[in-house]
Design a protein around this motif. Structure first.
Motif, mmCIF file in Angstrom:
data_model
loop_
_atom_site.group_PDB
_atom_site.id
_atom_site.type_symbol
_atom_site.label_atom_id
_atom_site.label_comp_id
_atom_site.label_asym_id
_atom_site.label_seq_id
_atom_site.Cartn_x
_atom_site.Cartn_y
_atom_site.Cartn_z
ATOM 1 N N GLN A 33 -31.979 11.280 -12.899
ATOM 2 C CA GLN A 33 -31.718 12.274 -14.172
ATOM 3 C C GLN A 33 -32.953 12.736 -14.588
ATOM 4 O O GLN A 33 -33.195 14.017 -14.744
ATOM 5 C CB GLN A 33 -31.048 11.319 -15.336
ATOM 6 N N VAL A 34 -34.193 12.180 -14.455
ATOM 7 C CA VAL A 34 -35.632 12.721 -14.681
ATOM 8 C C VAL A 34 -35.693 13.612 -13.745
ATOM 9 O O VAL A 34 -36.240 14.744 -13.968
ATOM 10 C CB VAL A 34 -36.582 11.492 -14.939
ATOM 11 N N ALA A 35 -35.459 13.134 -12.456
ATOM 12 C CA ALA A 35 -35.768 14.167 -11.275
ATOM 13 C C ALA A 35 -35.072 15.455 -11.364
ATOM 14 O O ALA A 35 -35.684 16.592 -11.173
ATOM 15 C CB ALA A 35 -35.779 13.536 -9.837
ATOM 16 N N PHE A 36 -33.700 15.424 -11.691
ATOM 17 C CA PHE A 36 -32.786 16.462 -11.611
ATOM 18 C C PHE A 36 -33.299 17.407 -13.029
ATOM 19 O O PHE A 36 -33.414 18.531 -12.624
ATOM 20 C CB PHE A 36 -31.376 15.870 -12.058
ATOM 21 N N SER A 37 -33.395 16.943 -14.111
ATOM 22 C CA SER A 37 -33.681 17.778 -15.180
ATOM 23 C C SER A 37 -35.191 18.477 -15.177
ATOM 24 O O SER A 37 -35.111 19.444 -15.390
ATOM 25 C CB SER A 37 -33.789 16.902 -16.441
ATOM 26 N N SER A 38 -36.125 17.826 -14.339
ATOM 27 C CA SER A 38 -37.333 18.340 -14.373
ATOM 28 C C SER A 38 -37.479 19.422 -13.573
ATOM 29 O O SER A 38 -37.966 20.409 -13.726
ATOM 30 C CB SER A 38 -38.500 17.139 -14.005
ATOM 31 N N VAL A 39 -36.615 19.383 -12.157
ATOM 32 C CA VAL A 39 -36.613 20.112 -11.284
ATOM 33 C C VAL A 39 -35.847 21.697 -11.666
ATOM 34 O O VAL A 39 -36.354 22.436 -11.544
ATOM 35 C CB VAL A 39 -36.222 19.704 -9.927
ATOM 36 N N VAL A 40 -34.514 21.002 -12.217
ATOM 37 C CA VAL A 40 -33.821 22.394 -12.631
ATOM 38 C C VAL A 40 -34.421 23.197 -13.760
ATOM 39 O O VAL A 40 -34.560 24.366 -13.695
ATOM 40 C CB VAL A 40 -32.609 21.822 -13.355
ATOM 41 N N ALA A 41 -35.354 22.442 -14.756
ATOM 42 C CA ALA A 41 -35.965 23.091 -15.783
ATOM 43 C C ALA A 41 -37.324 23.942 -15.323
ATOM 44 O O ALA A 41 -37.624 25.137 -15.815
ATOM 45 C CB ALA A 41 -36.357 22.112 -16.831
ATOM 46 N N THR A 42 -37.872 23.373 -14.338
ATOM 47 C CA THR A 42 -39.207 24.077 -13.757
ATOM 48 C C THR A 42 -38.814 25.138 -12.861
ATOM 49 O O THR A 42 -39.379 26.325 -13.026
ATOM 50 C CB THR A 42 -39.852 23.104 -12.658
ATOM 51 N N LEU A 43 -37.728 25.191 -12.235
ATOM 52 C CA LEU A 43 -37.004 26.427 -11.632
ATOM 53 C C LEU A 43 -36.492 27.485 -12.476
ATOM 54 O O LEU A 43 -37.270 28.658 -12.256
ATOM 55 C CB LEU A 43 -35.869 25.902 -10.741
ATOM 56 N N TYR A 44 -36.164 27.155 -13.770
ATOM 57 C CA TYR A 44 -35.554 28.047 -14.457
ATOM 58 C C TYR A 44 -36.987 28.711 -15.299
ATOM 59 O O TYR A 44 -36.779 30.001 -15.355
ATOM 60 C CB TYR A 44 -34.859 27.405 -15.571
ATOM 61 N N LEU A 45 -37.881 27.962 -15.524
ATOM 62 C CA LEU A 45 -39.109 28.485 -16.159
ATOM 63 C C LEU A 45 -39.983 29.157 -15.373
ATOM 64 O O LEU A 45 -40.610 30.351 -15.642
ATOM 65 C CB LEU A 45 -39.954 27.341 -16.733
ATOM 66 N N ALA A 46 -39.879 29.000 -14.005
ATOM 67 C CA ALA A 46 -40.817 29.450 -13.008
ATOM 68 C C ALA A 46 -40.094 31.042 -12.437
ATOM 69 O O ALA A 46 -40.761 31.758 -12.225
ATOM 70 C CB ALA A 46 -40.742 28.766 -11.699
ATOM 71 N N ALA A 47 -38.826 30.979 -13.071
ATOM 72 C CA ALA A 47 -38.130 32.420 -12.771
ATOM 73 C C ALA A 47 -38.277 33.279 -14.220
ATOM 74 O O ALA A 47 -37.553 34.357 -13.983
ATOM 75 C CB ALA A 47 -36.781 32.267 -12.600
ATOM 76 N N GLY A 48 -38.949 32.641 -15.109
ATOM 77 C CA GLY A 48 -39.257 33.661 -16.201
ATOM 78 C C GLY A 48 -38.496 33.064 -17.512
ATOM 79 O O GLY A 48 -38.631 33.867 -18.417
ATOM 80 N N GLY A 49 -37.854 31.923 -17.497
ATOM 81 C CA GLY A 49 -37.018 31.427 -18.282
ATOM 82 C C GLY A 49 -37.930 31.378 -19.664
ATOM 83 O O GLY A 49 -38.981 30.954 -19.595
ATOM 84 N N SER A 50 -37.244 31.081 -20.893
ATOM 85 C CA SER A 50 -38.059 30.642 -21.809
ATOM 86 C C SER A 50 -38.030 29.316 -22.082
ATOM 87 O O SER A 50 -37.278 28.296 -21.742
ATOM 88 C CB SER A 50 -37.351 31.053 -23.420
ATOM 89 N N ILE A 51 -39.092 28.579 -22.831
ATOM 90 C CA ILE A 51 -39.118 27.149 -22.943
ATOM 91 C C ILE A 51 -38.096 26.580 -23.787
ATOM 92 O O ILE A 51 -37.523 25.588 -23.368
ATOM 93 C CB ILE A 51 -40.674 26.868 -23.638
ATOM 94 N N PRO A 52 -37.781 26.878 -24.989
ATOM 95 C CA PRO A 52 -36.663 26.413 -25.680
ATOM 96 C C PRO A 52 -35.236 26.403 -25.088
ATOM 97 O O PRO A 52 -34.649 25.596 -25.056
ATOM 98 C CB PRO A 52 -36.768 27.501 -26.922
ATOM 99 N N ALA A 53 -35.053 27.581 -24.002
ATOM 100 C CA ALA A 53 -33.749 27.585 -23.376
ATOM 101 C C ALA A 53 -33.720 26.337 -22.379
ATOM 102 O O ALA A 53 -32.871 25.955 -21.983
ATOM 103 C CB ALA A 53 -33.822 28.990 -22.790
ATOM 104 N N SER A 54 -34.929 26.151 -21.821
ATOM 105 C CA SER A 54 -35.271 25.263 -20.618
ATOM 106 C C SER A 54 -34.899 23.674 -21.298
ATOM 107 O O SER A 54 -34.067 22.993 -20.831
ATOM 108 C CB SER A 54 -36.484 25.391 -19.922
ATOM 109 N N VAL B 108 -26.838 13.600 -8.389
ATOM 110 C CA VAL B 108 -28.000 14.427 -9.010
ATOM 111 C C VAL B 108 -29.137 14.775 -8.081
ATOM 112 O O VAL B 108 -29.640 16.056 -8.116
ATOM 113 C CB VAL B 108 -28.117 14.259 -10.407
ATOM 114 N N ARG B 109 -29.458 13.579 -7.853
ATOM 115 C CA ARG B 109 -30.957 13.727 -7.038
ATOM 116 C C ARG B 109 -30.579 14.448 -5.558
ATOM 117 O O ARG B 109 -31.450 15.175 -5.062
ATOM 118 C CB ARG B 109 -31.606 12.536 -6.741
ATOM 119 N N GLY B 110 -29.477 14.145 -4.959
ATOM 120 C CA GLY B 110 -29.170 14.942 -3.782
ATOM 121 C C GLY B 110 -29.090 16.467 -3.918
ATOM 122 O O GLY B 110 -29.607 17.212 -2.974
#
Length: 323
Positions: A81-102, A139-141
């Motif tokens: 879960q830690v891996a899944f959440s961190s990767v998804v949020a990092t991808l979103y932020l790297a694409a220009g997303g906002s921190i609160p939304a992530s 989720v890790r896969g």
């Protein structure tokens, strides 16, 4: 001739009882003394503060695992879960997303994963080992496929700076971990919900007779564990400056080790977050001592596993002798 030395002080105290209740901590104390002799900086305040800062995310995740263990269940998916959440949020932020939304995305995903674990284990009736490890693999896969197992970067500067900013001499991540532990202690020890969690772990049949909704309690602790993993993901992302699908692959074992060393029973109904806090600190300090002495990381796993096994054996023996 009786070889056990007994002392009549507040009951019948024997060496056997002393070793059952204090043997693990005496062994760890001896290890600490050995590390301190080899490395004079080991037990300095500065080193202990650094160790705690490095393990803040680990402590937060262990809080959620403690709720699950006290309820008489287990969750093998927290590292994934830690891996899944961190990767998804990092991808979103790297694409220009906002921190609160992530953060909202991470907490929303955690809610869904926690409910899925509860559905598989509590409603469908799968063993916790099978139900939660399957969730973890899925989720890790998913994130491994989309990232090609490469590290994802591109976090905003403000996000990464947060982990390294200090308030009153301690990092922000340390303060977050302390606040979550205090909140967890209050909920588990001083609320009706916490008492129901203990009741479900001690005797779910009796808890049901008392009018406790055992299924709801069991599902809720999986949600708490997932939420804790999401917060731990935010902390780890901020500290590491990125994320990858292989992150925290052994986090579940480490969290369970800390909880068991701190006195939480694998059979449920016993333990608490003060013990988990101590367990996280002891495991982290031992790891730090091994690192400072150049011990290979694989041997560190052997060491952690051995301590966990010792604590689990003591817990099992105490359960049999008190039955």
């Amino acid at each position: 001739m009786e070889r056990n030395i007994s002392v009549n002080f507040r009951g019948h105290i024997t060496w056997q009882k002393i070793m059952l209740n204090c043997g693990l901590y005496l062994a760890i104390l001896c290890i600490f003394i050995l590390f301190a002799v080899i490395n004079p900086d080991f037990l300095t305040v500065r080193n202990m503060v650094n160790v705690f800062e490095q393990s803040a995310y680990y402590l937060v995740c262990a809080v959620g695992i403690t709720f699950v263990l006290v309820s008489g269940a287990n969750d093998m998916s927290v590292g994934s879960q830690v891996a899944f959440s961190s990767v998804v949020a990092t991808l979103y932020l790297a694409a220009g997303g906002s921190i609160p939304a992530s953060m909202g995305i991470m907490l929303g995903a955690a809610l869904v994963i926690g409910l899925c674990n509860g559905l598989f284990v509590v409603v469908i009736g799968l063993p916790p080992f099978i139900g939660t490890i399957a969730t973890g693999y899925v989720v890790r896969g998913v994130v491994a496929y989309y990232t090609k197992q490469e590290t994802v970067t591109g976090l905003p500067r403000d996000y990464t700076a947060f982990a390294w900013t200090k308030t009153l001499g301690l990092s922000n991540l340390t303060w977050i971990a302390v606040l979550i532990v205090l909140l967890g202690i209050y909920v588990l020890k001083y609320t009706a919900y916490g008492r129901r969690v203990y009741a479900c772990g001690s005797n779910p049949v009796a808890a049901g007779v008392m009018g406790i909704n055992v299924k709801w309690i069991k599902i809720s602790v999986y949600v708490i564990a997932a939420m804790s993993a999401a917060v731990a993901s935010m902390m780890l992302m901020s500290r590491m400056g990125g994320a990858r699908s292989g992150t925290a692959d052994l986090l579940h074992m480490e969290c369970v080790a800390a909880a068991v060393i701190g006195g939480t029973s694998l059979k449920g109904g016993q333990g608490g977050l003060i013990g988990t806090f101590i367990g996280v600190f002891l495991v982290s300090m031992i790891r730090n001592g091994l690192n400072s002495n150049g011990i290979n990381s694989f041997w560190q796993l052997v060491f952690t596993g051995g301590i966990t096994l010792f604590a689990a054996v003591l817990d099992s023996y105490k359960s049999r002798t008190s039955a």
